[in-house]
Enzyme design. Structure first.
Site, PDB file in Angstrom:
ATOM      1  N   HIS A 148       0.786  -1.231   0.025  1.00 34.98           N
ATOM      2  CA  HIS A 148       0.040   0.031  -0.105  1.00 34.98           C
ATOM      3  C   HIS A 148       0.913   1.428  -0.113  1.00 34.98           C
ATOM      4  CE1 HIS A 148      -3.691  -2.276   0.526  1.00 34.98           C
ATOM      5  NE2 HIS A 148      -3.406  -2.770   1.806  1.00 34.98           N
ATOM      6  N   HIS A 187      -6.662  -7.297   0.762  1.00 32.20           N
ATOM      7  CA  HIS A 187      -6.716  -5.816   0.233  1.00 32.20           C
ATOM      8  C   HIS A 187      -6.178  -5.662  -1.173  1.00 32.20           C
ATOM      9  CE1 HIS A 187      -6.630  -5.770   4.780  1.00 32.20           C
ATOM     10  NE2 HIS A 187      -7.526  -4.734   4.575  1.00 32.20           N
ATOM     11  N   ASP A 201      -3.610 -10.937  -1.388  1.00 29.36           N
ATOM     12  CA  ASP A 201      -4.006 -10.332  -0.086  1.00 29.36           C
ATOM     13  C   ASP A 201      -5.406  -9.971  -0.090  1.00 29.36           C
ATOM     14  OD1 ASP A 201      -2.268  -8.555   2.153  1.00 29.36           O
ATOM     15  OD2 ASP A 201      -4.175  -7.611   1.765  1.00 29.36           O
TER      16      ASP A 201
HETATM   17 ZN   LIG Z   1      -4.181  -6.678   3.472  1.00 33.28          ZN
END
Ligand SMILES: [Zn+2]
Length: 376
Positions: free
Chosen positions: A134, A171, A169
């Site tokens: 991220h 996300h 993942d």
């Molecule tokens: Zn994650």
């Protein structure tokens, strides 16, 4: 040549995001302890390597100078006047002692995995601390300070490789997508919980890339509650055909385990059953493989799933009964667990789970797979 390399340092567990923060650095030590308890590192064909911190100039390939200067100053005890401008401060990306040193160490681990694989010193290297997908050029985001997947992939690109990045993942891998949105030299594929329901709120099917990168950014958003069966189905429909058409030189994977049913932060419902099928499929591509860790906030899941993942990388089968030292390590963290694998795979009765998976898959088949097939 070792058949697989595990990158690990005891130093990881010296850092602490804070008592109430869900990301526990000691989860990495737990993975190491469980693998050790199973005797995996006693195998003469398996190598355990301690990584060194990356150099700041490695991080410059993606991150801005002023952001790096802020991180560097933090480790010298100098606080910026506007930490939130860099995503830093109480909350997701806390300021804690040595955070820049830790971020460089994690990045160094993923760079070393890339170097080992590029030099053909091993077919697969697992940077278990890595996968912090991220982080953005100018700011921390989603528990990530430096984007080690991006930095490792950029290093591979400099050596002339074409890279496929597969992110499982829970996300969306937003930082990695952003870094390679306009190039066809990296194919990014992310399977994740739909951004309408989960951080970072991106990763929709129509985020396909731009310019030369159009069609090389692939997103498979999944409905909350997505089970093993549906997840593996969607993965099989999209990832193997894309890899076959794209023919990368190197595979980079983010193997986050926050997709599990018992993860406290997300709503996907995987178990070790679906997860290991996906990891085994990634191995079956037979590509030079840089494997990275990622999210995972239930420590028992993290330890068991990444132990299973590394065993797959090594091509070894581990008995389901946990060895006593492994059970003790998990008990210390409050988990009374006897088995490495979850008892049963999950199946969902919510029709929206299958509907959304089918919708995502169809969209990618029409907009990406057909187009890529026509080119080759
Ligand atoms: Zn994650």
């Amino acid at each position: 040549m070792p058949k697989a390399v595990f990158l690990y340092s005891d130093e990881f567990a010296h850092y602490d995001y804070g008592l109430t923060h869900p990301l526990k650095m000691r989860r990495l030590r737990l993975v190491y302890e469980l693998l050790h308890a199973y005797g995996v590192f006693a195998d003469p064909d398996v190598a355990l390597i301690e990584p060194k911190p990356a150099r700041e100039e490695d991080a410059r390939s993606f991150h801005t100078e002023d952001y790096l200067a802020v991180l560097r100053a933090l480790d010298e005890g100098i606080y910026p006047s506007n930490p939130y401008a860099y995503g830093l401060g109480p909350g997701d990306n806390p300021i804690f002692p040595g955070l820049y040193r830790l971020a460089l160490l994690i990045t160094g681990s993923s760079l070393e995995a890339a170097r080992l694989v590029d030099a053909r010193e091993t077919p697969v290297a697992f940077s278990v601390a890595g996968g912090l997908h991220h982080a953005l050029p100018h700011r921390a985001s989603g528990f990530c300070y430096l984007d080690d997947p991006v930095i490792a992939i950029k290093w591979l690109l400099e050596r002339g490789h074409r890279v496929a990045y597969v992110d499982i993942d829970a996300h969306h891998g937003d930082g990695v997508q952003l870094a390679f949105y306009d190039t066809d030299r990296v194919l990014t594929i992310s399977l994740h919980e739909d951004g309408r329901f989960l951080f970072p709120g991106t990763g929709f099917v129509d985020e396909l890339g731009e310019g030369a990168g159009y069609g090389y950014s692939v997103n498979v958003p999944l409905y909350p509650g997505t089970d093993d069966e549906t997840y593996v189905w969607a993965f099989e429909e999209i990832v193997p055909p894309l890899i076959e058409l794209y023919r990368p030189d190197v595979l980079v994977t983010q193997l986050g385990v926050d997709s599990f049913a018992t993860d406290p932060l997300t709503d996907l419902r995987l178990t070790t059953h679906g997860y290991t099928r996906v990891v085994a499929r990634l191995k079956s591509f037979g590509l030079p493989w840089v494997a990275l860790g990622g999210g995972g906030y239930n420590l028992s899941n993290v330890a068991r799933a990444w132990t299973l993942a590394f065993a797959i990388m090594c091509g070894i089968e581990l008995p389901d009964e946990l060895p006593p030292a492994g059970r003790d390590a998990l008990r210390r963290e409050g988990f009374d667990v006897r088995h490495l694998r979850d008892p049963e795979p999950t199946t969902s009765s919510d029709p929206r789970v299958r509907e959304q998976a089918e919708k995502s898959v169809r969209y990618i088949q029409e907009h990406v797979l057909r187009r890529l097939a026509a080119r080759s």
